[in-house]
Scaffold this active site. Structure first.
Site, PDB file in Angstrom:
ATOM      1  N   CYS A  25     -18.194  25.242 -40.786  1.00 41.92           N
ATOM      2  CA  CYS A  25     -18.964  24.696 -41.904  1.00 41.92           C
ATOM      3  C   CYS A  25     -18.121  23.694 -42.687  1.00 41.92           C
ATOM      4  O   CYS A  25     -16.967  23.952 -43.001  1.00 41.92           O
ATOM      5  CB  CYS A  25     -19.443  25.811 -42.819  1.00 41.92           C
ATOM      6  SG  CYS A  25     -20.832  26.726 -42.134  1.00 41.92           S
ATOM      7  N   ALA A  59     -23.024  25.698 -38.884  1.00 42.53           N
ATOM      8  CA  ALA A  59     -24.307  26.363 -39.079  1.00 42.53           C
ATOM      9  C   ALA A  59     -25.290  25.362 -39.679  1.00 42.53           C
ATOM     10  O   ALA A  59     -25.107  24.874 -40.792  1.00 42.53           O
ATOM     11  CB  ALA A  59     -24.140  27.561 -40.008  1.00 42.53           C
ATOM     12  N   GLN A 101     -25.553  25.028 -33.608  1.00 44.08           N
ATOM     13  CA  GLN A 101     -25.787  26.385 -34.083  1.00 44.08           C
ATOM     14  C   GLN A 101     -26.895  26.341 -35.131  1.00 44.08           C
ATOM     15  O   GLN A 101     -26.754  25.710 -36.178  1.00 44.08           O
ATOM     16  CB  GLN A 101     -24.523  26.982 -34.706  1.00 44.08           C
ATOM     17  CG  GLN A 101     -24.706  28.443 -35.107  1.00 44.08           C
ATOM     18  CD  GLN A 101     -23.510  28.981 -35.874  1.00 44.08           C
ATOM     19  OE1 GLN A 101     -23.271  28.572 -37.006  1.00 44.08           O
ATOM     20  NE2 GLN A 101     -22.772  29.905 -35.280  1.00 44.08           N
ATOM     21  N   TYR A 183     -25.455  36.418 -42.334  1.00 46.70           N
ATOM     22  CA  TYR A 183     -26.613  35.568 -42.593  1.00 46.70           C
ATOM     23  C   TYR A 183     -27.896  36.274 -42.146  1.00 46.70           C
ATOM     24  O   TYR A 183     -27.874  37.429 -41.733  1.00 46.70           O
ATOM     25  CB  TYR A 183     -26.398  34.203 -41.943  1.00 46.70           C
ATOM     26  CG  TYR A 183     -25.186  33.503 -42.511  1.00 46.70           C
ATOM     27  CD1 TYR A 183     -25.060  33.307 -43.891  1.00 46.70           C
ATOM     28  CD2 TYR A 183     -24.125  33.102 -41.707  1.00 46.70           C
ATOM     29  CE1 TYR A 183     -23.939  32.702 -44.432  1.00 46.70           C
ATOM     30  CE2 TYR A 183     -23.000  32.496 -42.243  1.00 46.70           C
ATOM     31  CZ  TYR A 183     -22.909  32.303 -43.605  1.00 46.70           C
ATOM     32  OH  TYR A 183     -21.785  31.719 -44.148  1.00 46.70           O
TER      33      TYR A 183
END
Length: 386
Positions: A25, A59, A101, A183
């Site tokens: 990220c 992500a 992803q 998540y």
């Protein structure tokens, strides 16, 4: 040829080696619109130039409310699709496989970046939004999420499918479903965060239902040639939580539903847990899932040396190695690893030929020449920092 640099084929895609870039990220979208920028082009492109077999995006959210932070990338509209296409084109031009992803942050959404002077959830008044989750149970220090109604879950599955199709339009060759690090999908899997009493809560089959619906729906939409991965946290590191046995069981179900490969990490669901940080500390979880579910896996977590990575593949503990922080320290790690392992690769960029690592340099390193210091392990940030 060493095991680390041998090719691997999943469905219609062949990876030139088994040294893969983990999702990392970046929290670097400038306009808070989910559109990747030049930062993402250079960040991800450098890994492809550096010889990695797979370059995975951070992500990437399937909906605005699914972002971890307002600065996250997304793939819920065509502007994002078109911006990703530029990034993907460069990755593929360098011989690496481009993977994305897809994620929904659930109760960990609408939060500040690590370097912002703010802790926890951004309020709607400050540019944030209301997070959602399987149950109204907050992550430590974050706002209490709204529990999703069962009627909303079909929409979340549809969001994953729509984003997967946009990913293919962008040129991505591989799709990974993010079911790890606390998540949304992980929140449904773990009994610590899922206390529902409907068909999406309770027993393992019910807690796995959302993931399996996403896997099956994406497989039906993208066809038979696209590799489909699932990233799991194999343990919550907490009593009564998600564990490696449940992970292996659900991996088997996901394989039957259309998944091909499992990216095994750990943690992220709850804070304050004790994690034994040693080199390769998550590799045994990958090996357990690999052997128990009879499914191909990748390993990640404090893997920093070429020999260490090669030994993981050669010993059969995993089929590929995901590297994150070491790749950020050295985006050309693959070239260095090949030289240290005595492997001559045929895909060195000609622009960098005069800087190629030679066997003489490899010998000097082996003889004890100074190498860059690696920072001491610390408690891992699980927001896909690998």
């Amino acid at each position: 040829m060493t095991s680390l640099f041998s090719p691997l084929t999943l469905r219609g895609t062949t990876f030139r080696n088994r040294l893969w870039v983990a999702p990392l990220c970046q929290y670097s979208v400038e306009k808070r619109d989910g559109v990747p920028t030049d930062w993402h082009l250079v960040h991800l492109g450098s890994f492809a130039l550096g010889g990695a077999g797979l370059v995975m995006t951070e992500a990437t959210s399937v909906s605005p409310e699914g972002r971890i932070s307002p600065q996250d990338t997304g793939l819920w509209n065509d502007d994002q699709r078109d911006a990703w296409a530029r990034v993907v084109s460069f990755i593929r031009s360098q011989g690496a496989v481009a993977g994305i992803q897809l994620a929904h942050a659930g109760r960990k959404a609408s939060t500040a970046r690590q370097w912002d002077h703010h802790r926890g959830t951004w309020s709607p008044e400050d540019g944030g939004w209301e997070p959602v989750a399987p149950s109204a149970i907050a992550f430590d220090g974050y706002a209490t999420p709204r529990a999703l109604d069962a009627s909303e879950l079909a929409g979340i599955v549809a969001d994953f499918v729509a984003s997967a199709l946009r990913a293919l339009d962008s040129g991505f060759q591989l799709i990974e479903i993010h079911a790890a690090h606390g998540y949304l999908v992980h929140q449904f899997l773990s009994p610590l965060s899922n206390q529902r009493t409907d068909e999406y809560g309770g027993g393992l089959e019910n807690r796995a239902r959302l993931l399996l619906e996403i896997v099956a729906a994406i497989r039906a939409a993208v066809g038979t040639e696209v590799p489909l991965l699932v990233r799991f946290s194999a343990t919550d590191w907490a009593e009564g939580g998600w564990d490696q046995e449940q992970t292996a069981t659900v991996a088997g179900w996901a394989r039957d539903a259309g998944a091909d490969f499992f990216d095994i990490s750990t943690g992220g669901l709850v804070s304050g847990v004790r994690i034994p940080l040693t080199p390769g500390y998550q590799v045994p979880f990958a090996e357990f899932v690999h052997k128990t579910a009879d499914a191909p896996v990748s390993a990640v977590g404090l893997i920093t040396e070429a020999r260490q990575a090669n030994d993981i593949i050669e010993s059969g503990q995993a089929d590929a190695v995901m590297m994150g922080r070491e790749m950020m320290r050295d985006p050309h790690f693959a070239w260095r690893a090949a030289a240290e392992l005595g492997v001559e690769l045929g895909y060195y960029p000609p622009q960098y030929e005069r800087a190629r690592w030679s066997y003489e340099k490899r010998a000097s390193v082996s003889a004890g020449a100074a190498k860059p210091a690696v920072p001491a392990p610390r408690e891992p940030a699980t927001e896909d920092s690998a």
